[in-house]
Write an enzyme that holds these catalytic residues in place. Structure first.
Site, mmCIF file in Angstrom:
data_model
loop_
_atom_site.group_PDB
_atom_site.id
_atom_site.type_symbol
_atom_site.label_atom_id
_atom_site.label_comp_id
_atom_site.label_asym_id
_atom_site.label_seq_id
_atom_site.Cartn_x
_atom_site.Cartn_y
_atom_site.Cartn_z
ATOM 1 N N HIS A 107 0.924 -1.332 0.106
ATOM 2 C CA HIS A 107 -0.039 -0.179 -0.203
ATOM 3 C C HIS A 107 0.766 1.155 0.023
ATOM 4 O O HIS A 107 0.484 2.145 0.635
ATOM 5 C CB HIS A 107 -0.996 0.069 1.282
ATOM 6 N N HIS A 178 -9.816 1.936 0.839
ATOM 7 C CA HIS A 178 -9.665 0.829 1.592
ATOM 8 C C HIS A 178 -10.876 0.994 2.969
ATOM 9 O O HIS A 178 -10.353 0.777 4.140
ATOM 10 C CB HIS A 178 -8.233 0.726 2.431
ATOM 11 N N GLU A 335 -11.514 -3.456 -2.584
ATOM 12 C CA GLU A 335 -10.648 -2.507 -3.101
ATOM 13 C C GLU A 335 -10.413 -2.730 -4.649
ATOM 14 O O GLU A 335 -9.674 -3.505 -4.970
ATOM 15 C CB GLU A 335 -9.237 -2.623 -2.520
#
Length: 371
Positions: A107, A178, A335
């Protein structure tokens, strides 16, 4: 057109002041987003009785967001998902990305990731756009990246998220969102009895570090088969290596790219002039529903994959809104993104962004009530 209000949401440790923006439509749906991590803090939609239910996990204070390592409500970037060994090879050279999950990159990194950055907010036409300039070298990525993420809330209770990014050097770009959803309310416990359908006949299997191995396999005959609405908990603890390694669902599904326009028209979506959506550009991602509240979620995207994650690593260390303990499986994420570790698998669609080009993506989460 949604009405936008704002309020102070506290200060970070370094003194930066954070603002919470709330978008509200005429039907009483409310969306709250902050300029820290471009995070979605709250999303209130009506249940079958017309009662507003906050279906997004989040915190009441900025200190918890600053300490958060579970990415609650955050925009992920520069690249969502995992990249093995933080290894990025482009024509311009080899780059070492920040490794923040053991030996792998996740991420965008802990220090380079956008979840921990302060964004600049702009209100326009009932929508909220958050801007961030990501400098070359941040998280290990090459090239400056100018990012804009726009949140909209329609009169049809569509949460619309649009992404735009421009680079001044070749790089990769794979932004996502998210938010952990719980269609029975953020404080209701696990999501295991909620049903989900994912519009994907295939998935990308991983190793025991959740890194894709390059194959794209059929979900049929596995616990990852959500071709029909199925309780999230029905097979989550099945004796299947993919489930054991991830502690539940944390998998990328290769979307079928089923056109969204016909379904959206049947649902009356995309017709709100205050936040218009062109569903001819989108394809179906997932459908979820709670039989308890009647709240249903139809989701659509322009992206090739979706990471379905069941909050397996939520640990309750940080108390959520109203003192709620968010334990494992208290929420699920959808996501929309390129496949994780795509840069190491040329059979996956690539997130390469050339210098001077503009990258765009759009994802819609449309809320309704099951009849």
């Amino acid at each position: 057109m949604a009405k936008i209000t704002k309020e102070a949401f506290g200060e970070l440790k370094d003194g930066r002041k954070i603002t919470l923006y709330t978008l509200e439509n005429s039907r009483g749906a409310r969306l709250s987003v902050m300029d820290y991590g471009a995070r979605l803090q709250s999303l209130v939609v009506p249940d079958r009785d017309g009662k507003g239910i906050d279906v997004a996990l989040g915190y009441d204070n900025i200190a918890s967001y600053e300490a958060d390592d579970k990415y609650l409500g955050a925009v992920l970037g520069r690249s969502a998902g995992r990249i093995a060994f933080g290894d990025l090879q482009l024509e311009s050279g080899t780059y070492v990305l920040e490794c923040n999950e053991g030996r792998n990159h996740l991420h965008g990194g802990d220090f380079g990731g956008y979840a921990k950055k302060t964004w600049t907010a702009e209100e326009k036409g009932g929508e909220l756009t958050l801007h961030y300039m990501s400098p070359a070298g941040e998280g290990g990525y090459p090239g400056d990246l100018k990012v804009a993420v726009t949140y909209g809330l329609s009169e049809k209770n569509e949460l619309v998220i649009r992404y735009e990014a421009v680079a001044n050097g070749d790089t990769i770009c794979n932004l996502s969102q998210h938010t952990y959803f719980n269609l029975e309310g953020f404080s209701s416990g696990s999501v295991l009895d909620q049903k989900i359908r994912i519009f994907a006949a295939k998935y990308t299997p991983t190793d025991n570090e959740s890194i894709p191995d390059g194959r794209i396999l059929l979900v049929e005959g596995t616990p990852l088969d959500f071709s029909e609405p199925t309780e999230i908990g029905a097979r989550i603890d099945a004796p299947f290596s993919q489930m054991r390694w991830a502690g539940g669902y944390d998998h990328n599904f290769a979307l079928d790219k089923t056109p969204a326009a016909e379904e959206a028209k049947a649902l009356g979506l995309g017709t709100d002039s205050g936040c218009p959506v062109d569903y001819s550009r989108l394809h179906k991602m997932a459908y979820a529903v709670s039989d308890k509240t009647g709240i249903e979620l139809h989701s659509y995207t322009t992206q090739p994959g979706v990471q379905f994650y069941t909050g397996n690593y939520l640990d309750g260390v940080l108390r959520g809104k109203a003192g709620t303990v968010f334990g494992p499986r208290a929420g699920f994420t959808l996501e929309a993104q390129y496949y994780p570790d795509a840069v190491h698998h040329m059979n996956f669609e690539q997130p390469l962004l050339r210098s001077g080009d503009t990258w765009t993506a759009e994802t819609v989460y449309a809320f309704g009530v099951k009849e």
